[in-house]
Enzyme design. Structure first.
Site, PDB file in Angstrom:
ATOM      1  N   ARG A  61      87.391  58.081  72.966  1.00  0.00           N
ATOM      2  CA  ARG A  61      87.261  59.501  72.548  1.00  0.00           C
ATOM      3  C   ARG A  61      86.820  59.716  71.109  1.00  0.00           C
ATOM      4  O   ARG A  61      87.038  60.800  70.557  1.00  0.00           O
ATOM      5  CB  ARG A  61      88.586  60.242  72.749  1.00  0.00           C
ATOM      6  CG  ARG A  61      89.325  59.989  74.050  1.00  0.00           C
ATOM      7  CD  ARG A  61      88.634  60.579  75.219  1.00  0.00           C
ATOM      8  NE  ARG A  61      89.483  60.625  76.401  1.00  0.00           N
ATOM      9  CZ  ARG A  61      88.997  60.693  77.624  1.00  0.00           C
ATOM     10  NH1 ARG A  61      87.683  60.693  77.839  1.00  0.00           N
ATOM     11  NH2 ARG A  61      89.799  60.759  78.657  1.00  0.00           N
ATOM     12  N   ASP A 148      78.875  57.750  82.705  1.00  0.00           N
ATOM     13  CA  ASP A 148      80.219  57.806  83.283  1.00  0.00           C
ATOM     14  C   ASP A 148      80.769  59.225  83.365  1.00  0.00           C
ATOM     15  O   ASP A 148      80.644  60.001  82.435  1.00  0.00           O
ATOM     16  CB  ASP A 148      81.205  56.957  82.483  1.00  0.00           C
ATOM     17  CG  ASP A 148      82.572  56.957  83.148  1.00  0.00           C
ATOM     18  OD1 ASP A 148      82.650  56.463  84.281  1.00  0.00           O
ATOM     19  OD2 ASP A 148      83.522  57.486  82.569  1.00  0.00           O
ATOM     20  N   HIS A 212      84.856  51.687  88.942  1.00  0.00           N
ATOM     21  CA  HIS A 212      86.019  52.134  89.739  1.00  0.00           C
ATOM     22  C   HIS A 212      85.731  52.424  91.209  1.00  0.00           C
ATOM     23  O   HIS A 212      85.849  53.567  91.665  1.00  0.00           O
ATOM     24  CB  HIS A 212      86.710  53.325  89.086  1.00  0.00           C
ATOM     25  CG  HIS A 212      85.796  54.375  88.503  1.00  0.00           C
ATOM     26  ND1 HIS A 212      84.769  54.938  89.208  1.00  0.00           N
ATOM     27  CD2 HIS A 212      85.776  54.941  87.269  1.00  0.00           C
ATOM     28  CE1 HIS A 212      84.161  55.818  88.436  1.00  0.00           C
ATOM     29  NE2 HIS A 212      84.754  55.826  87.250  1.00  0.00           N
ATOM     30  N   ASN A 251      89.625  60.609  88.484  1.00  0.00           N
ATOM     31  CA  ASN A 251      88.332  60.527  89.173  1.00  0.00           C
ATOM     32  C   ASN A 251      87.841  59.100  89.200  1.00  0.00           C
ATOM     33  O   ASN A 251      87.696  58.521  88.131  1.00  0.00           O
ATOM     34  CB  ASN A 251      87.270  61.353  88.428  1.00  0.00           C
ATOM     35  CG  ASN A 251      87.261  62.784  88.855  1.00  0.00           C
ATOM     36  OD1 ASN A 251      87.827  63.139  89.871  1.00  0.00           O
ATOM     37  ND2 ASN A 251      86.623  63.608  88.045  1.00  0.00           N
ATOM     38  N   ASP A 278      89.476  51.990  83.292  1.00  0.00           N
ATOM     39  CA  ASP A 278      89.067  53.392  83.121  1.00  0.00           C
ATOM     40  C   ASP A 278      90.120  54.124  82.275  1.00  0.00           C
ATOM     41  O   ASP A 278      90.497  55.263  82.573  1.00  0.00           O
ATOM     42  CB  ASP A 278      88.860  54.099  84.475  1.00  0.00           C
ATOM     43  CG  ASP A 278      88.128  55.424  84.322  1.00  0.00           C
ATOM     44  OD1 ASP A 278      87.700  55.747  83.197  1.00  0.00           O
ATOM     45  OD2 ASP A 278      87.989  56.152  85.328  1.00  0.00           O
ATOM     46  N   HIS A 282      94.514  61.483  77.591  1.00  0.00           N
ATOM     47  CA  HIS A 282      94.415  62.937  77.416  1.00  0.00           C
ATOM     48  C   HIS A 282      95.699  63.436  76.764  1.00  0.00           C
ATOM     49  O   HIS A 282      96.755  62.809  76.901  1.00  0.00           O
ATOM     50  CB  HIS A 282      94.256  63.639  78.773  1.00  0.00           C
ATOM     51  CG  HIS A 282      92.938  63.401  79.428  1.00  0.00           C
ATOM     52  ND1 HIS A 282      91.758  63.891  78.921  1.00  0.00           N
ATOM     53  CD2 HIS A 282      92.599  62.719  80.552  1.00  0.00           C
ATOM     54  CE1 HIS A 282      90.758  63.520  79.712  1.00  0.00           C
ATOM     55  NE2 HIS A 282      91.237  62.803  80.694  1.00  0.00           N
ATOM     56  N   PRO A 292      91.100  64.982  84.345  1.00  0.00           N
ATOM     57  CA  PRO A 292      91.396  63.807  85.168  1.00  0.00           C
ATOM     58  C   PRO A 292      91.523  62.546  84.326  1.00  0.00           C
ATOM     59  O   PRO A 292      90.833  62.419  83.308  1.00  0.00           O
ATOM     60  CB  PRO A 292      90.163  63.720  86.073  1.00  0.00           C
ATOM     61  CG  PRO A 292      89.060  64.309  85.262  1.00  0.00           C
ATOM     62  CD  PRO A 292      89.670  65.326  84.338  1.00  0.00           C
TER      63      PRO A 292
HETATM   64  O1  DOR Z   1      89.529  60.156  85.627  1.00  0.00           O
HETATM   65  C1  DOR Z   1      88.550  60.019  84.895  1.00  0.00           C
HETATM   66  N1  DOR Z   1      88.616  60.306  83.581  1.00  0.00           N
HETATM   67  N2  DOR Z   1      87.410  59.580  85.408  1.00  0.00           N
HETATM   68  C2  DOR Z   1      86.262  59.560  84.702  1.00  0.00           C
HETATM   69  O2  DOR Z   1      85.278  59.157  85.222  1.00  0.00           O
HETATM   70  C3  DOR Z   1      86.236  60.048  83.321  1.00  0.00           C
HETATM   71  C4  DOR Z   1      87.567  59.956  82.709  1.00  0.00           C
HETATM   72  C5  DOR Z   1      87.673  60.691  81.394  1.00  0.00           C
HETATM   73  O3  DOR Z   1      86.779  60.566  80.562  1.00  0.00           O
HETATM   74  O4  DOR Z   1      88.697  61.351  81.172  1.00  0.00           O
HETATM   75 ZN    ZN Z   2      84.344  57.008  85.437  1.00  0.00          ZN
END
Ligand code: DOR
Ligand code: ZN
Length: 394
Positions: A61, A148, A212, A251, A278, A282, A292
Site C-alpha cells: 500500500r 491485480d 490465487h 477476492n 495475497d 486494510h 476485500p
Molecule cells: O481480496 C483482495 N484484496 N483481492 C485482490 O485482488 C486485491 C486485494 C487488495 O488489494 O485489497
Molecule cells: Zn488479486
C-alpha cells in the site's frame, strides 16, 4: 558477516537431516554436521531450519495508502511470517505505472533493509484498461507486470501487453476476473477469465502466472494448458485452502470443499507451483465498508503447515518447494534452497508447539483476518536474511 546455525532439523525441498548451516557474506558456504566456526552461533536444537519463504503476491500500500500498510510495517510483518522476499502489487496510489514509483518503493525498502522487494508494474497505465505505452519505458529489473484486482478486460489490449512482456522477458501475472460477470457469479467470472488469459498466453507464447487460483475449474484449465506446453505457473492462497464456505470478504471469495480438495490434489500432483498470501491489509474502517482482503503474511506458514502437512496431505519438503524453491525460480533469484552458493535466507520454526493466532499480535497495520482464535502449528521463531537476523521472537 558470518553466522553458524547449529543442531537444527534442516529441511528444504530435497533434504531433511539434523545438522548445521554456515553463512558467510550473505551466502550459504557450508552445510554439514558438527561445524565449528569462530562467529555468531544460533543454537537451533529442537527447531526446524527451512529456506525462508518468498511471497509472489503482496500489497504493502505504499505509496498513498500507508494508513493500511507501509513498506516498513509490511517488511516487519513479512519477516515475522518467515519471508525474506516479497513481490509487491501495483494497486497503490498512484498506481505503480512508471519507474519513479518503482524506484521510490525499491529505495525505501532497501533503506529499511528487512526483506528484499520486487515491485510489480501495472499492465495498463494507471489501470486505465487501454494504454500500455509505459511498458516501453521499464528498466530490466521490473520482472513482472500485473493488473491485480482489476485484470485487463479488453483482450486486444491484453494480447498487446503479453507480446511486449514476451519480448522483454517479463511475466504477466493474472488476477483472473471478468468484472461484468462478478455480480452474477464470482465463480464463472474467475473461470472465464482464467480460460481467456490461458488462451492469450498460448497465442502469444508469453509467460503468465495465475494468481490465487480458487476454483476447481480454473485449476483444471491451468493443468490442461500446462499439458499443452503453455508457459503458465500458478499460485494458491493459504485462505483458499484453510477455509470453506465462509463469507469473509476476499477476492476471489472462499470456495467450497470440492474446490479445496482439488487445490490440495493439484499441490500434491505438482500442478500448483506456489503458495502466495495475497497479503491485503486494510483498516478496521475500510474493512467495515467492504474492502476485500486478508492480512495474511504473518499466518501463511502456520496455516499451510497445519492444513497441508500436519493433516497429512503433503510433506514438509513439498511445502518448502511451493513456498520457497518454486517461488524463487519464478522470481529468478538464488534463494529458496539450503544449498551452497544460495542466499543465506532461512526461517527457523517450531513445528511442534500449538498456538493460537491473534490479530492483536500482528505487526502488520492490517489486523483483518478470519483466523484469529484458530489453533495452529508452525511458529516462526527467527528469520534470517543474508546471514542477518531480521526477525526474532525473543
Ligand atoms: O481480496 C483482495 N484484496 N483481492 C485482490 O485482488 C486485491 C486485494 C487488495 O488489494 O485489497
Ligand atoms: Zn488479486
Amino acid at each position: 558477516m558470518e553466522l553458524l546455525i547449529k543442531n537444527g532439523r534442516i529441511v528444504d525441498w530435497s533434504q531433511d537431516f539434523y545438522g548445521d548451516v554456515y553463512i558467510n557474506d550473505g551466502v550459504i558456504c557450508e552445510i554439514g554436521k558438527n561445524l565449528n566456526k569462530n562467529c555468531k552461533i544460533i543454537d537451533a536444537k529442537g527447531s526446524t531450519v527451512l529456506p525462508s519463504f518468498i511471497d509472489l503476491h503482496v500489497h504493502f500500500r505504499d505509496p498513498g495508502l500507508t494508513y493500511k500498510e507501509d513498506i516498513e510495517s509490511g517488511s516487519l510483518a513479512a519477516a515475522k511470517g518467515g519471508y525474506t522476499m516479497v513481490n509487491l502489487m501495483a494497486n497503490t496510489n498512484p498506481v505503480c505505472s512508471n519507474m519513479d514509483t518503482v524506484d521510490y518503493v525499491l529505495e525505501k525498502a532497501k533503506k529499511i533493509g528487512v526483506v528484499d522487494v520486487h515491485q510489480v508494474v501495472s499492465i495498463t497505465n494507471n489501470f486505465d484498461g487501454k494504454d500500455i505505452s509505459h511498458l516501453d519505458k521499464l528498466k530490466p529489473y521490473v520482472r513482472v507486470i500485473s493488473e491485480d484486482g482489476k485484470d485487463v478486460m479488453d483482450s486486444k489490449v491484453m494480447i498487446a501487453a503479453m507480446v511486449k512482456a514476451k519480448e522483454s522477458g517479463r511475466i504477466v501475472m493474472c488476477h483472473c476476473e471478468e468484472h461484468s460477470l462478478t455480480g452474477i457469479d464470482t465463480r464463472m467470472s474467475e473461470n472465464v477469465m482464467t480460460w481467456r488469459n490461458l488462451a492469450l498466453a498460448q497465442f502469444t507464447e508469453c509467460k503468465v502466472h495465475m494468481s490465487h487460483v480458487s476454483t476447481k475449474e480454473s485449476m483444471e484449465y491451468i493443468i490442461e494448458a500446462k499439458k499443452k506446453g503453455v508457459k503458465v505457473t500458478c499460485e494458491v492462497a493459504p485462505h483458499h485452502i484453510a477455509l470453506t464456505d465462509n463469507d469473509y470478504r476476499v477476492n476471489p471469495p472462499i470456495r467450497g470443499k470440492e474446490d479445496v480438495e482439488f487445490l490440495i490434489k493439484a499441490i500434491q500432483d505438482g500442478w500448483a507451483d506456489a503458495i502466495s498470501t495475497d497479503h491485503a491489509p486494510h483498516s478496521v474502517e475500510d474493512k467495515k465498508n467492504g474492502s476485500p482482503g486478508i492480512s495474511g503474511i504473518e499466518t501463511a506458514f502456520a496455516l499451510c503447515y497445519t492444513k497441508l502437512v500436519k493433516e497429512g496431505h503433503i510433506t514438509l519438503n513439498k511445502l518448502s518447494e511451493i513456498m520457497s524453491k518454486n517461488t524463487a525460480r519464478i522470481m529468478g533469484v538464488e534463494k529458496g534452497q539450503i544449498k551452497i552458493g544460495y542466499d543465506g535466507d532461512l526461517a527457523i520454526v517450531d513445528i511442534d508447539k500449538e498456538y493460537e493466532i491473534s490479530h492483536e499480535a500482528f505487526v502488520s497495520k492490517g489486523k483483518n483476518t478470519p483466523f484469529s482464535g484458530m489453533k495452529v502449528y508452525g511458529d516462526v521463531i527467527k528469520t534470517i536474511k543474508g546471514g542477518k537476523v531480521v526477525f526474532s521472537k525473543n
